[in-house]
Design a protein around this motif. Structure first.
Motif, PDB file in Angstrom:
ATOM      1  N   GLY A   1       0.816  -1.211   0.000  1.00 51.70           N
ATOM      2  CA  GLY A   1       0.000   0.000   0.000  1.00 51.70           C
ATOM      3  C   GLY A   1       0.854   1.268   0.000  1.00 51.70           C
ATOM      4  O   GLY A   1       2.082   1.212   0.114  1.00 51.70           O
ATOM      5  N   PRO A   2       0.214   2.398  -0.110  1.00 46.03           N
ATOM      6  CA  PRO A   2       0.921   3.679  -0.263  1.00 46.03           C
ATOM      7  C   PRO A   2       1.397   4.298   1.054  1.00 46.03           C
ATOM      8  O   PRO A   2       1.288   5.499   1.255  1.00 46.03           O
ATOM      9  CB  PRO A   2      -0.139   4.559  -0.927  1.00 46.03           C
ATOM     10  CG  PRO A   2      -1.427   4.064  -0.339  1.00 46.03           C
ATOM     11  CD  PRO A   2      -1.242   2.561  -0.192  1.00 46.03           C
ATOM     12  N   TYR A   3       1.910   3.479   1.933  1.00 48.35           N
ATOM     13  CA  TYR A   3       2.320   3.972   3.243  1.00 48.35           C
ATOM     14  C   TYR A   3       3.811   4.286   3.259  1.00 48.35           C
ATOM     15  O   TYR A   3       4.599   3.605   2.617  1.00 48.35           O
ATOM     16  CB  TYR A   3       1.974   2.942   4.319  1.00 48.35           C
ATOM     17  CG  TYR A   3       0.513   2.594   4.284  1.00 48.35           C
ATOM     18  CD1 TYR A   3      -0.435   3.475   4.780  1.00 48.35           C
ATOM     19  CD2 TYR A   3       0.073   1.407   3.706  1.00 48.35           C
ATOM     20  CE1 TYR A   3      -1.781   3.182   4.718  1.00 48.35           C
ATOM     21  CE2 TYR A   3      -1.276   1.102   3.637  1.00 48.35           C
ATOM     22  CZ  TYR A   3      -2.201   1.992   4.147  1.00 48.35           C
ATOM     23  OH  TYR A   3      -3.529   1.708   4.072  1.00 48.35           O
ATOM     24  N   PRO A   4       4.207   5.292   4.009  1.00 48.32           N
ATOM     25  CA  PRO A   4       5.635   5.663   4.036  1.00 48.32           C
ATOM     26  C   PRO A   4       6.463   4.693   4.871  1.00 48.32           C
ATOM     27  O   PRO A   4       5.950   4.039   5.779  1.00 48.32           O
ATOM     28  CB  PRO A   4       5.612   7.051   4.691  1.00 48.32           C
ATOM     29  CG  PRO A   4       4.413   7.014   5.579  1.00 48.32           C
ATOM     30  CD  PRO A   4       3.390   6.170   4.848  1.00 48.32           C
ATOM     31  N   THR A   5       7.733   4.631   4.543  1.00 46.78           N
ATOM     32  CA  THR A   5       8.665   3.859   5.356  1.00 46.78           C
ATOM     33  C   THR A   5       9.054   4.689   6.574  1.00 46.78           C
ATOM     34  O   THR A   5       8.803   5.900   6.616  1.00 46.78           O
ATOM     35  CB  THR A   5       9.936   3.512   4.557  1.00 46.78           C
ATOM     36  OG1 THR A   5      10.615   4.733   4.250  1.00 46.78           O
ATOM     37  CG2 THR A   5       9.615   2.732   3.291  1.00 46.78           C
ATOM     38  N   LEU A   6       9.679   4.054   7.527  1.00 50.59           N
ATOM     39  CA  LEU A   6      10.170   4.793   8.687  1.00 50.59           C
ATOM     40  C   LEU A   6      11.165   5.861   8.240  1.00 50.59           C
ATOM     41  O   LEU A   6      11.147   6.989   8.759  1.00 50.59           O
ATOM     42  CB  LEU A   6      10.828   3.839   9.689  1.00 50.59           C
ATOM     43  CG  LEU A   6       9.893   2.866  10.409  1.00 50.59           C
ATOM     44  CD1 LEU A   6      10.692   1.828  11.180  1.00 50.59           C
ATOM     45  CD2 LEU A   6       8.932   3.606  11.325  1.00 50.59           C
ATOM     46  N   ALA A   7      12.007   5.536   7.271  1.00 53.26           N
ATOM     47  CA  ALA A   7      12.989   6.507   6.771  1.00 53.26           C
ATOM     48  C   ALA A   7      12.296   7.707   6.130  1.00 53.26           C
ATOM     49  O   ALA A   7      12.705   8.855   6.342  1.00 53.26           O
ATOM     50  CB  ALA A   7      13.928   5.845   5.775  1.00 53.26           C
ATOM     51  N   GLU A   8      11.255   7.455   5.356  1.00 50.03           N
ATOM     52  CA  GLU A   8      10.527   8.557   4.717  1.00 50.03           C
ATOM     53  C   GLU A   8       9.859   9.447   5.749  1.00 50.03           C
ATOM     54  O   GLU A   8       9.873  10.680   5.620  1.00 50.03           O
ATOM     55  CB  GLU A   8       9.491   8.000   3.735  1.00 50.03           C
ATOM     56  CG  GLU A   8      10.109   7.371   2.508  1.00 50.03           C
ATOM     57  CD  GLU A   8       9.125   6.579   1.672  1.00 50.03           C
ATOM     58  OE1 GLU A   8       9.438   6.355   0.491  1.00 50.03           O
ATOM     59  OE2 GLU A   8       8.057   6.164   2.183  1.00 50.03           O
ATOM     60  N   VAL A   9       9.288   8.841   6.770  1.00 46.66           N
ATOM     61  CA  VAL A   9       8.673   9.626   7.846  1.00 46.66           C
ATOM     62  C   VAL A   9       9.729  10.514   8.497  1.00 46.66           C
ATOM     63  O   VAL A   9       9.493  11.688   8.769  1.00 46.66           O
ATOM     64  CB  VAL A   9       7.994   8.712   8.885  1.00 46.66           C
ATOM     65  CG1 VAL A   9       7.604   9.486  10.134  1.00 46.66           C
ATOM     66  CG2 VAL A   9       6.777   8.032   8.278  1.00 46.66           C
ATOM     67  N   GLY A  10      10.905   9.945   8.731  1.00 46.56           N
ATOM     68  CA  GLY A  10      11.997  10.721   9.325  1.00 46.56           C
ATOM     69  C   GLY A  10      12.415  11.892   8.459  1.00 46.56           C
ATOM     70  O   GLY A  10      12.672  12.985   8.956  1.00 46.56           O
ATOM     71  N   ARG A  11      12.480  11.678   7.144  1.00 44.09           N
ATOM     72  CA  ARG A  11      12.852  12.771   6.229  1.00 44.09           C
ATOM     73  C   ARG A  11      11.762  13.835   6.147  1.00 44.09           C
ATOM     74  O   ARG A  11      12.053  15.015   6.076  1.00 44.09           O
ATOM     75  CB  ARG A  11      13.144  12.220   4.829  1.00 44.09           C
ATOM     76  CG  ARG A  11      14.514  11.570   4.718  1.00 44.09           C
ATOM     77  CD  ARG A  11      14.901  11.297   3.281  1.00 44.09           C
ATOM     78  NE  ARG A  11      14.005  10.405   2.575  1.00 44.09           N
ATOM     79  CZ  ARG A  11      14.067   9.070   2.624  1.00 44.09           C
ATOM     80  NH1 ARG A  11      14.998   8.487   3.355  1.00 44.09           N
ATOM     81  NH2 ARG A  11      13.217   8.333   1.945  1.00 44.09           N
TER      82      ARG A  11
END
Length: 148
Positions: free
Chosen positions: A13-23
């Motif tokens: 699904g279109p959910y962000p990764t932990l890294a993307e959330v951090g960025r």
């Protein structure tokens, strides 16, 4: 809980990764998001000795850094499955190493699911190509008509 009932949605699904959330939101946000999730796991398990604040913070940091490529939905799926008894249990105390070891078991399941998904997509693509392909006889007829 709704999202965890659909493995495909969690994994693809279109959910962000932990890294993307951090960025997007700040480098401490993944860790801060993980802490309530881990607190909930610690409480859910009903063992005598819960995670201490220091253990929870350290475990959240380890997960946020070592598993930054996981989508938030995948973390939720992992925790849901952990609560369902899929990856073992705690005995008297919540052990952070049990959580990270279980997460590695989840990664194996995830890799298998991704492999199945990719195989299915390739098979579907091959079927689509076969359906739109011309036979050799059609090719020769079209060639004769100078269409090819």
């Amino acid at each position: 809980m709704r999202i965890c009932h659909d493995e495909r949605q969690c994994l693809f699904g279109p959910y962000p990764t932990l890294a993307e959330v951090g960025r997007m939101m700040g480098r401490n946000v993944p860790r801060m998001w993980l802490i309530p999730q881990l607190y909930n796991l610690s409480e859910y398990c009903g063992v005598r000795d819960k995670l201490t604040d220091e253990q929870m913070d350290e475990l959240a940091y380890v997960i946020a850094s070592e598993f930054a490529y996981l989508r938030i939905s995948e973390i939720m799926l992992f925790l849901h499955r952990f609560k369902g008894g899929r990856y073992g249990r705690f005995y008297g105390t919540v052990d952070p190493l049990v959580v990270t070891t279980a997460l590695r078991d989840f990664l194996r399941e995830r890799a298998d699911a991704i492999d199945r998904h990719q195989r299915s997509r390739h098979e579907q693509q091959a079927d689509d190509e076969r359906r739109s392909a011309v036979t050799y006889e059609e090719y020769l007829r079209l060639k004769e008509q100078h269409r090819i």
